[in-house]
Scaffold this active site. Structure first.
Site, mmCIF file in Angstrom:
data_model
loop_
_atom_site.group_PDB
_atom_site.id
_atom_site.type_symbol
_atom_site.label_atom_id
_atom_site.label_comp_id
_atom_site.label_asym_id
_atom_site.label_seq_id
_atom_site.Cartn_x
_atom_site.Cartn_y
_atom_site.Cartn_z
ATOM 1 N N HIS A 17 0.856 -1.205 0.000
ATOM 2 C CA HIS A 17 0.000 0.000 0.000
ATOM 3 C C HIS A 17 0.885 1.246 0.000
ATOM 4 C CE1 HIS A 17 -3.817 2.151 1.548
ATOM 5 N NE2 HIS A 17 -2.917 3.099 1.266
ATOM 6 N N HIS A 19 1.461 5.478 -1.944
ATOM 7 C CA HIS A 19 1.008 6.571 -2.817
ATOM 8 C C HIS A 19 2.206 7.216 -3.500
ATOM 9 C CE1 HIS A 19 -3.054 6.678 -0.928
ATOM 10 N NE2 HIS A 19 -2.377 6.185 0.090
ATOM 11 N N LYS A 103 -9.745 -0.475 -5.208
ATOM 12 C CA LYS A 103 -9.735 0.184 -3.905
ATOM 13 C C LYS A 103 -11.064 0.857 -3.623
ATOM 14 C CE LYS A 103 -7.974 2.082 -0.133
ATOM 15 N NZ LYS A 103 -6.881 3.012 0.029
ATOM 16 N N HIS A 140 -10.461 1.149 2.388
ATOM 17 C CA HIS A 140 -10.217 2.167 3.417
ATOM 18 C C HIS A 140 -11.398 2.042 4.379
ATOM 19 C CE1 HIS A 140 -8.612 6.121 4.898
ATOM 20 N NE2 HIS A 140 -9.777 6.026 5.526
ATOM 21 N N HIS A 178 -4.339 -0.524 6.150
ATOM 22 C CA HIS A 178 -3.838 0.270 7.275
ATOM 23 C C HIS A 178 -4.726 0.194 8.515
ATOM 24 C CE1 HIS A 178 -6.661 2.975 5.338
ATOM 25 N NE2 HIS A 178 -5.802 3.378 4.424
ATOM 26 N N ASP A 251 1.523 2.762 3.446
ATOM 27 C CA ASP A 251 0.679 3.945 3.233
ATOM 28 C C ASP A 251 1.541 5.203 3.119
ATOM 29 O OD1 ASP A 251 -1.665 5.235 2.672
ATOM 30 O OD2 ASP A 251 -2.293 5.450 4.742
HETATM 31 O O1 DOR Z 1 -3.183 9.529 5.630
HETATM 32 C C1 DOR Z 1 -3.556 9.196 4.520
HETATM 33 N N1 DOR Z 1 -3.031 9.741 3.394
HETATM 34 N N2 DOR Z 1 -4.515 8.281 4.442
HETATM 35 C C2 DOR Z 1 -5.077 7.958 3.283
HETATM 36 O O2 DOR Z 1 -5.962 7.149 3.287
HETATM 37 C C3 DOR Z 1 -4.666 8.637 2.021
HETATM 38 C C4 DOR Z 1 -3.320 9.188 2.117
HETATM 39 C C5 DOR Z 1 -2.978 10.165 1.007
HETATM 40 O O3 DOR Z 1 -3.310 9.896 -0.152
HETATM 41 O O4 DOR Z 1 -2.343 11.179 1.285
HETATM 42 ZN ZN ZN Z 2 -3.291 5.082 1.549
#
Ligand code: DOR
Ligand code: ZN
Length: 347
Positions: A17, A19, A103, A140, A178, A251
């Site tokens: 997981h 980004h 997702k 989520h 998470h 995450d």
């Molecule tokens: O803290 C987070 N940041 N939780 C999420 O679910 C998304 C993520 C983000 O994309 O910045």
């Molecule tokens: Zn995330």
């Protein structure tokens, strides 16, 4: 007294997981995502989100251009579920061989999730298609009802949304992303057969006191939000127990410093400068370094039905400091654990 190990070698981990964002951000986020990992599940919450197989192909190409030449790292793409995702798109995703999950963001639950799902009831045929082809549903797990306290949103989600969903689709492969609470640990490890879960370094290392006592620390603000210590302990015990339903998912989510240190700061912790070391630190504190490889490198592939990586990494017991900041776009980014000292270092 037993001699403490000074070096450990484990099968190369994957991050289930993360980004990366898009555009110039990829020049920073992709090389860092390759650090210590062989594969990464790429979250689709771009603006606009990655809702189709065609968009995922395009996004994947932009990511691949930024993988360092000497790296074997691979992005595993994910579709962003909306009220309008069709069974046909699921079959297409399955055949694409580049998509490894879909997702579910409840609309408005977190960063860039406004176009997420508003009505699960409309998606029965889509979930049935996912169940049929074995596509993973990543969730989520927070309700967005403004009357529900932010610290209760995960536990309420399990009772009101997740339990009915998995009753209806008992063989759907579900990854609760998470997880942050004792309730999630209990549900995943005891009450459910089909639901697995990823755990972040921040939810293992910190609780809400770390974020809120003697001043607000915006770089610890993420969603789901850090909970009280009892929940942190439940996560620590579960992650280090060797339970096969739990695996590593950082995450890691980049946000520029001024977006975090802001009167309405955004959610996300960027851990990719030291991710595997942060987990090693936690497992070491629990005298469970022998359980790190399962959590980081085997339980995830077992769940996703993918082969284990055939390369290895070594971590050495060596003190070093996480950088205080790094350059990001035309500004800077503060990593998780900025300036703190670690006892383990990736060689
Ligand atoms: O803290 C987070 N940041 N939780 C999420 O679910 C998304 C993520 C983000 O994309 O910045
Ligand atoms: Zn995330």
């Amino acid at each position: 007294m037993m001699q403490k190990s000074t070096e450990i070698k484990i099968r190369k981990p994957d991050d289930w997981h993360l980004h990366l964002r898009d555009g110039d951000a990829l020049k920073v986020t992709v090389p860092n995502a390759c650090r210590g990992f062989n594969r990464g599940i790429i979250m689709p919450n771009l603006v606009p989100p990655v809702t189709t197989v065609d968009l995922a192909h395009e996004y994947r190409k932009r990511i691949v251009q930024n993988i360092p030449q000497d790296s074997s790292w691979q992005p595993l793409m994910v579709l962003f579920l909306t009220d309008r995702t069709t069974p046909e798109e699921i079959y297409k995703a399955h055949e694409s061989k580049i998509i490894f999950g879909v997702k579910l963001y409840p609309a408005g639950a977190t960063t860039n999730s406004d176009t997420g799902v508003t009505n699960l009831g409309k998606l029965n045929k889509t979930f049935a298609a996912m169940q049929e082809v074995g596509m993973v549903l990543q969730i989520h797990g927070e309700v967005t009802d403004k009357n529900i306290d932010i610290f209760d949103r995960e536990a309420v989600f399990i009772e009101t949304i997740l339990k009915p969903l998995v009753e209806k689709f008992p063989t759907l492969k579900v990854s609760l992303e998470h997880i942050t609470t004792e309730e999630s640990v209990t549900f995943v490890t005891k009450d459910s057969d089909s639901v697995h879960a990823s755990i972040t370094p921040q939810h293992l290392l910190y609780n809400r006191n770390d974020m809120l006592v003697s001043g607000i620390r915006p770089h610890l603000f993420c969603l789901p939000i850090l909970k009280r210590e009892r929940h942190q302990q439940a996560l620590l015990e579960a992650a280090t127990s060797g339970n096969k339903k739990l695996y590593l998912g950082t995450d890691s989510a980049p946000h520029a410093r001024d977006q975090k240190e802001n009167c309405c700061g955004c959610a996300g912790c960027y851990s990719h400068l030291s991710a595997i070391e942060l987990y090693a630190e936690v497992f070491d504190q629990f005298n469970a370094l022998d359980k790190l490889e399962g959590f980081a490198s085997m339980h995830g592939p077992d769940f996703y039905g993918l082969p284990y990586n055939d390369s290895f990494i070594s971590l050495k017991r060596q003190k070093w400091k996480i950088p205080s900041s790094i350059k990001y776009l035309n500004t800077e980014l503060i990593p998780l654990g900025a300036n703190s000292e670690l006892n383990w270092k990736l060689i």
